[in-house]
Structures are given as structure tokens and as C-alpha cells.
Motif scaffolding. Structure first.
Motif, PDB file in Angstrom:
ATOM      1  N   MET A   1      -4.771   2.992  16.650  1.00 53.57           N
ATOM      2  CA  MET A   1      -4.600   3.205  15.717  1.00 53.57           C
ATOM      3  C   MET A   1      -5.213   2.234  14.887  1.00 53.57           C
ATOM      4  SD  MET A   1      -0.757   4.721  15.922  1.00 53.57           S
ATOM      5  CE  MET A   1      -1.152   4.814  13.943  1.00 53.57           C
ATOM      6  N   ASN A   2      -5.319   2.186  14.041  1.00 55.35           N
ATOM      7  CA  ASN A   2      -6.111   1.120  12.956  1.00 55.35           C
ATOM      8  C   ASN A   2      -4.432   0.551  12.509  1.00 55.35           C
ATOM      9  OD1 ASN A   2      -5.176   2.361   9.946  1.00 55.35           O
ATOM     10  ND2 ASN A   2      -7.496   3.255  10.540  1.00 55.35           N
ATOM     11  N   ARG A   3      -4.512  -0.806  11.459  1.00 58.44           N
ATOM     12  CA  ARG A   3      -3.132  -1.919  11.105  1.00 58.44           C
ATOM     13  C   ARG A   3      -2.450  -1.199  10.244  1.00 58.44           C
ATOM     14  NH1 ARG A   3      -4.553  -7.349  10.481  1.00 58.44           N
ATOM     15  NH2 ARG A   3      -5.499  -7.411  12.317  1.00 58.44           N
ATOM     16  N   MET A   4      -3.418   0.200   9.453  1.00 58.57           N
ATOM     17  CA  MET A   4      -2.648   1.031   8.087  1.00 58.57           C
ATOM     18  C   MET A   4      -1.995   1.759   8.620  1.00 58.57           C
ATOM     19  SD  MET A   4      -3.632  -0.095   4.961  1.00 58.57           S
ATOM     20  CE  MET A   4      -4.437   1.717   3.724  1.00 58.57           C
ATOM     21  N   GLU A   5      -2.221   2.393   9.328  1.00 59.56           N
ATOM     22  CA  GLU A   5      -1.984   3.418  10.329  1.00 59.56           C
ATOM     23  C   GLU A   5      -0.446   3.244  10.350  1.00 59.56           C
ATOM     24  OE1 GLU A   5      -5.481   6.811  11.437  1.00 59.56           O
ATOM     25  OE2 GLU A   5      -5.070   4.833  12.695  1.00 59.56           O
ATOM     26  N   THR A   6      -0.302   2.583  11.285  1.00 57.35           N
ATOM     27  CA  THR A   6       1.336   1.369  12.168  1.00 57.35           C
ATOM     28  C   THR A   6       1.611   0.893  10.683  1.00 57.35           C
ATOM     29  OG1 THR A   6      -0.541   0.616  14.020  1.00 57.35           O
ATOM     30  CG2 THR A   6       1.841   0.207  13.571  1.00 57.35           C
ATOM     31  N   ALA A   7       1.219   0.933  10.147  1.00 58.77           N
ATOM     32  CA  ALA A   7       1.367   0.217   8.601  1.00 58.77           C
ATOM     33  C   ALA A   7       3.181   1.380   7.997  1.00 58.77           C
ATOM     34  CB  ALA A   7       1.171  -0.682   7.746  1.00 58.77           C
ATOM     35  N   ASP A   8       2.019   2.620   7.606  1.00 60.43           N
ATOM     36  CA  ASP A   8       2.265   3.775   7.389  1.00 60.43           C
ATOM     37  C   ASP A   8       3.902   4.128   7.794  1.00 60.43           C
ATOM     38  OD1 ASP A   8       1.371   3.248   4.986  1.00 60.43           O
ATOM     39  OD2 ASP A   8      -0.176   4.906   5.739  1.00 60.43           O
ATOM     40  N   LEU A   9       3.266   4.045   9.209  1.00 55.82           N
ATOM     41  CA  LEU A   9       4.751   4.758  10.700  1.00 55.82           C
ATOM     42  C   LEU A   9       5.735   3.906  10.380  1.00 55.82           C
ATOM     43  CD1 LEU A   9       1.992   5.623  14.044  1.00 55.82           C
ATOM     44  CD2 LEU A   9       3.484   7.162  12.325  1.00 55.82           C
ATOM     45  N   LYS A  10       5.785   2.718  10.350  1.00 52.83           N
ATOM     46  CA  LYS A  10       6.332   1.773  10.263  1.00 52.83           C
ATOM     47  C   LYS A  10       7.352   1.663   9.005  1.00 52.83           C
ATOM     48  CE  LYS A  10       5.347  -2.401  13.532  1.00 52.83           C
ATOM     49  NZ  LYS A  10       4.951  -3.054  13.567  1.00 52.83           N
ATOM     50  N   LYS A  11       6.813   2.282   8.421  1.00 53.64           N
ATOM     51  CA  LYS A  11       7.341   2.022   6.747  1.00 53.64           C
ATOM     52  C   LYS A  11       8.628   3.703   7.066  1.00 53.64           C
ATOM     53  CE  LYS A  11       4.210   1.820   3.850  1.00 53.64           C
ATOM     54  NZ  LYS A  11       3.404   2.209   2.319  1.00 53.64           N
ATOM     55  N   THR A  12       8.264   4.885   7.160  1.00 53.31           N
ATOM     56  CA  THR A  12       8.606   5.760   7.845  1.00 53.31           C
ATOM     57  C   THR A  12       9.949   5.342   8.761  1.00 53.31           C
ATOM     58  OG1 THR A  12       6.334   7.309   7.384  1.00 53.31           O
ATOM     59  CG2 THR A  12       8.884   8.179   7.947  1.00 53.31           C
ATOM     60  N   VAL A  13      10.086   4.669   9.686  1.00 49.36           N
ATOM     61  CA  VAL A  13      10.805   4.350  10.583  1.00 49.36           C
ATOM     62  C   VAL A  13      12.001   3.672   9.531  1.00 49.36           C
ATOM     63  CG1 VAL A  13      11.749   2.750  12.360  1.00 49.36           C
ATOM     64  CG2 VAL A  13       9.132   4.685  12.587  1.00 49.36           C
ATOM     65  N   ALA A  14      11.701   2.546   9.099  1.00 43.64           N
ATOM     66  CA  ALA A  14      12.251   1.968   8.317  1.00 43.64           C
ATOM     67  C   ALA A  14      13.344   3.273   7.468  1.00 43.64           C
ATOM     68  CB  ALA A  14      11.801   1.041   7.357  1.00 43.64           C
ATOM     69  N   LEU A  15      13.052   3.616   7.100  1.00 41.54           N
ATOM     70  CA  LEU A  15      13.489   4.529   5.978  1.00 41.54           C
ATOM     71  C   LEU A  15      14.382   5.359   6.587  1.00 41.54           C
ATOM     72  CD1 LEU A  15      10.308   6.150   3.876  1.00 41.54           C
ATOM     73  CD2 LEU A  15      12.686   4.651   2.646  1.00 41.54           C
ATOM     74  N   LEU A  16      13.966   6.033   7.809  1.00 34.20           N
ATOM     75  CA  LEU A  16      14.956   7.182   8.504  1.00 34.20           C
ATOM     76  C   LEU A  16      16.163   6.115   8.707  1.00 34.20           C
ATOM     77  CD1 LEU A  16      12.354   9.441   9.973  1.00 34.20           C
ATOM     78  CD2 LEU A  16      13.967   9.767   8.763  1.00 34.20           C
ATOM     79  N   LEU A  17      15.586   4.863   9.513  1.00 31.09           N
ATOM     80  CA  LEU A  17      17.035   4.081   9.898  1.00 31.09           C
ATOM     81  C   LEU A  17      17.820   3.355   9.444  1.00 31.09           C
ATOM     82  CD1 LEU A  17      14.496   3.265  13.524  1.00 31.09           C
ATOM     83  CD2 LEU A  17      16.598   4.476  13.240  1.00 31.09           C
ATOM     84  N   HIS A  18      18.201   3.558   7.525  1.00 29.96           N
ATOM     85  CA  HIS A  18      18.667   3.254   6.918  1.00 29.96           C
ATOM     86  C   HIS A  18      20.007   2.752   7.821  1.00 29.96           C
ATOM     87  CE1 HIS A  18      21.329   2.023   3.306  1.00 29.96           C
ATOM     88  NE2 HIS A  18      19.702   2.447   2.280  1.00 29.96           N
ATOM     89  N   LYS A  19      20.710   1.317   7.755  1.00 27.88           N
ATOM     90  CA  LYS A  19      21.465   1.105   8.127  1.00 27.88           C
ATOM     91  C   LYS A  19      22.722   2.064   7.683  1.00 27.88           C
ATOM     92  CE  LYS A  19      20.617  -3.441   9.554  1.00 27.88           C
ATOM     93  NZ  LYS A  19      20.321  -3.803  11.102  1.00 27.88           N
ATOM     94  N   GLN A  20      23.106   2.455   6.503  1.00 26.63           N
ATOM     95  CA  GLN A  20      24.454   3.346   6.439  1.00 26.63           C
ATOM     96  C   GLN A  20      23.872   4.784   6.533  1.00 26.63           C
ATOM     97  OE1 GLN A  20      24.274   1.389   2.602  1.00 26.63           O
ATOM     98  NE2 GLN A  20      24.849  -0.127   3.995  1.00 26.63           N
ATOM     99  N   LYS A  21      22.404   5.390   6.589  1.00 22.93           N
ATOM    100  CA  LYS A  21      22.671   6.264   7.044  1.00 22.93           C
ATOM    101  C   LYS A  21      21.703   7.428   8.600  1.00 22.93           C
ATOM    102  CE  LYS A  21      20.894   6.246   2.363  1.00 22.93           C
ATOM    103  NZ  LYS A  21      19.894   6.315   1.395  1.00 22.93           N
ATOM    104  N   GLY A  22      22.187   8.601   8.555  1.00 23.23           N
ATOM    105  CA  GLY A  22      21.049   9.207   9.500  1.00 23.23           C
ATOM    106  C   GLY A  22      20.243   9.788   9.550  1.00 23.23           C
ATOM    107  N   LEU A  23      20.303  10.987  10.070  1.00 24.77           N
ATOM    108  CA  LEU A  23      19.011  12.579  10.118  1.00 24.77           C
ATOM    109  C   LEU A  23      20.020  13.672   9.919  1.00 24.77           C
ATOM    110  CD1 LEU A  23      17.244  10.091  11.455  1.00 24.77           C
ATOM    111  CD2 LEU A  23      15.742  11.801  11.854  1.00 24.77           C
ATOM    112  N   LEU A  24      19.971  13.993   9.284  1.00 28.12           N
ATOM    113  CA  LEU A  24      20.054  15.564   9.104  1.00 28.12           C
ATOM    114  C   LEU A  24      19.314  16.739  10.153  1.00 28.12           C
ATOM    115  CD1 LEU A  24      22.432  17.940   8.499  1.00 28.12           C
ATOM    116  CD2 LEU A  24      21.044  18.280   6.033  1.00 28.12           C
ATOM    117  N   ALA A  25      19.540  17.052  11.401  1.00 27.97           N
ATOM    118  CA  ALA A  25      19.193  18.798  12.109  1.00 27.97           C
ATOM    119  C   ALA A  25      19.379  19.510  11.301  1.00 27.97           C
ATOM    120  CB  ALA A  25      18.999  18.439  13.352  1.00 27.97           C
ATOM    121  N   MET A  26      18.048  20.018  10.750  1.00 29.45           N
ATOM    122  CA  MET A  26      18.273  21.787  10.055  1.00 29.45           C
ATOM    123  C   MET A  26      17.691  22.048  10.281  1.00 29.45           C
ATOM    124  SD  MET A  26      17.639  20.466   5.399  1.00 29.45           S
ATOM    125  CE  MET A  26      17.552  22.035   5.345  1.00 29.45           C
TER     126      MET A  26
END
Ligand code: 5MM
Length: 348
Positions: free
Chosen positions: A1-26
Motif C-alpha cells: 500500500m502506498n502512504r496515501m492509501e494508508t492515510a485515507d484508511l487511518k482517516k476513516t478509522v479515526a472518524l469511526l473511533l470517535h471517543k464519544q461514539k460507536g457504530l450502528l449495525a443495521m
């Protein structure tokens, strides 16, 4: 993976793991959704499934507790009544859309009582299509049953291999893989047995992920809590469950993995919140990863029961959905209290 692709994945991970939130499985498949509807006398049609998903995504304030929502293929192509695609409703609220990409678990030939999850054929193409539609993460669930002589090492390793292949394909396509190996609660096994099997499964899964060069920093684990079987005569306390669960992860989940988001697996909503909360209280500062929720039934059940397929019940159902999501947001911060079960916020 190039650095750009890794950075995008990490950005999504950071949004999903917001400290006051979780995921909704629907992301219930059509058959699972229909089964839940049938139990409540709700018509099992595509239109009723659409109405129900509209109720969920339009719940006012949902984004205060929910960072990401996992959709089923049917839902990603559906719109709410005013014509807006459901996926766009989520994006407008700042909720990251995800997609279930496994095609369900089928019997594992020659291994009675065990299952293998299918869906790898053509997965790369499907992931590219989902990315183009706006999904930024994906989910694949493997199921492991505890019983007489099972799980076998073959079932564990075969499922772990498929999870790892799925995960690497997701990362290649720019989607964060949610890796979900679920040790089921069905049966009369003890908490100790669940702990041993969960250890074995997580070791196999992380070995497979490592072998396939999955980037741990760009994934999220969605495991079961370590629990006694539903029919076990001994039902352990909240603190015992919290300790068994987090100790298991401390031994099996690398610190490079940014987050763990639990499935609820058939626990009551309140118990799921209480157990998640206890883990935060007892292991505050000792966990190297974020610990949150990715519940389906433990968030949706009261809302579904209140809705019953009737448009007149949408507002109360949304209130209940908001409330359960909020209780779990509190639990994810170690701030949940059982008294909160009575506090249905009325700002809606
Ligand atoms: C274990 O199921 C997942 C989490 O739900 P719970 O919190 O209710 O345990 C859930 O995301 C599940 O994978 C989806 O509902 C899809 O399930 P099916 O059985 O329809 O593939």
C-alpha cells in the motif's frame, strides 16, 4: 500500500473511533430482517424494510452517538420518502456509511455443526462499486459455534483465512475492514470455555491477518464479549465478564489495532451497556486500543418493538433508538448508569 492509501484508511478509522461514539449495525440480511419482522407481525416486504431503515437513518440526533452505520446491499440503493438516498442522509449527518460484504455463513462440508462464511468470489469488484457509491468501510462476519467437539481447528483456521483475504481486499479498495469473528452465545458452555475459544479464534485471526499483510492500523476488530452460554446455569457478574473479556483481548489483540467494536450477540440492551461500561471503568488507561460498540439488536430492539410497522409509531421508535444509542455512547466513556435507562430524552 502506498502512504496515501494508508492515510485515507487511518482517516476513516479515526472518524469511526470517535471517543464519544460507536457504530450502528443495521446490516441485517433480508432473511434476518424478515425473521425479526415476523416475530412482531410486521409485513416482510422490501417496502417495510425500506421504511424501517428510513426510520433509523432519519432519527434526529443519531449522529451524537453514532459514528458509522453498517448497511446491507438492499439499503445502500434505497432512498427515504423525499428521494434522498439513505447513504446520503447518513453522510449529511456526518455518519460514515459502511457495507456488509459477506454473503452469509453456510455449513462447512464434513464438519457437522460448523459454518464457513462465503463471499470472496468477485469481492474486489463489489468493493470498488461500494466505494464508488460512498461506502468507506466494510464488514464480514464469521461464526464459531461452541458444542460437543467443536469448534474444530479446521473451522477456526478456514474462517480466519477468509476474514484475512476479505480484509486485504478491503484495504486495497480503500475501505476499512471490520473483522468480525463471532463466538456465538448459543449453548450451555461456561464463561471459561468461551474465553478459551475466543483466545484460540483471535490468535488464528491475527495470524491469518499477519500472513496476508493486512495493515493492523487500518482495520477494526468486531468481536463477541467473553460470556457464558445463554443456557449456562452460571451467569457471571458484570465485573467478571468485563475482566474476562478485556484480559482476553490484552493477550490476543496487537496494540497496533486502533479499535475494538463489540457485537451484542443477543444480550439485552441494558446488559450490553453495563458490561461495556464496566470494561472502561476497570481498565481505564490500561487498554492500548479504543473500545466501543457496533451493536444491532442491543440498539435497535426497543425501537423495532415500538414501531411495529406503523407510521404513527415512528416518533416514539426514533426516541427509543436515540436513547439506546446514547446509553451506549455513555458506556463507551465509562459514564453509563442504570438510572439512565429511565431517562428517555424528550428533546426530540
Ligand atoms: C452478530 O451480528 C452482528 C451484530 O449484531 P448484534 O449486535 O445484534 O449481535 C450484525 O452486524 C450481523 O452481522 C448483521 O445483522 C447481519 O447478520 P446476518 O445474519 O443477517 O448476516
Amino acid at each position: 500500500m502506498n502512504r496515501m492509501e494508508t492515510a485515507d484508511l487511518k482517516k476513516t478509522v479515526a472518524l469511526l473511533l470517535h471517543k464519544q461514539k460507536g457504530l450502528l449495525a443495521m446490516d441485517e440480511s433480508t432473511s434476518t430482517c424478515n425473521k425479526r419482522f415476523e416475530a412482531l407481525g410486521i409485513p416482510q416486504t422490501e417496502e417495510y424494510r425500506r421504511k424501517y431503515r428510513e426510520l433509523i437513518v432519519t432519527t434526529p440526533g443519531l449522529e451524537e452517538s453514532i459514528s458509522g452505520a453498517i448497511l446491507f446491499d438492499e439499503t445502500i440503493n434505497q432512498s427515504i420518502t423525499d428521494g434522498t438516498l439513505m447513504i446520503d442522509v447518513l453522510k449529511q449527518k456526518g455518519i460514515v456509511p459502511g457495507i456488509k460484504v459477506d454473503e452469509g455463513a453456510v455449513p462447512l462440508d464434513r464438519f457437522p455443526g460448523e459454518k464457513i462464511t462465503e463471499g470472496l468470489d468477485g469481492l474486489g469488484k463489489r468493493l470498488a462499486d461500494y466505494y464508488a457509491k460512498g461506502a468507506r468501510f466494510a464488514k464480514w462476519r464469521a461464526v464459531i459455534n461452541i458444542g460437543e467437539g467443536i469448534p474444530t481447528i479446521t473451522a477456526i483456521k478456514t474462517n480466519a483465512y477468509n476474514l484475512a483475504r476479505y480484509a486485504v481486499l478491503c484495504q486495497q479498495a480503500g475501505l476499512v475492514p471490520i473483522v468480525e469473528p463471532e463466538v456465538l452465545m448459543d449453548g450451555n458452555h461456561s464463561l471459561q470455555q468461551c474465553s478459551e475459544v475466543t483466545h484460540q479464534v483471535l490468535h488464528a485471526v491475527f495470524n491469518a491477518l499477519f500472513d496476508q499483510h493486512v495493515e493492523f492500523e487500518g482495520m477494526i476488530l468486531k468481536p463477541n464479549m467473553v460470556l457464558p452460554g445463554l443456557e449456562s446455569p452460571v451467569q457471571d457478574s458484570i465485573d467478571v465478564v468485563a475482566d474476562a473479556t478485556v484480559n482476553c483481548f490484552l493477550r490476543c489483540v496487537p496494540a497496533a489495532v486502533p479499535g475494538i467494536a463489540f457485537l451484542s450477540g443477543g444480550q439485552s440492551g441494558q446488559l450490553a451497556s453495563e458490561r461495556l461500561n464496566a470494561m472502561h471503568i476497570r481498565f481505564k488507561d490500561k487498554m492500548p486500543w479504543e473500545l466501543t460498540f457496533s451493536f444491532s439488536r442491543a440498539i435497535q430492539q426497543p425501537a423495532l418493538e415500538a414501531w411495529k410497522g406503523d407510521d404513527n409509531n415512528v416518533a416514539i421508535a426514533q426516541k427509543l433508538l436515540y436513547h439506546r444509542a446514547w446509553c451506549n455512547s455513555m458506556a463507551r466513556q465509562g459514564l453509563y448508569k442504570p438510572e439512565m435507562e429511565k431517562e428517555i430524552p424528550d428533546q426530540l
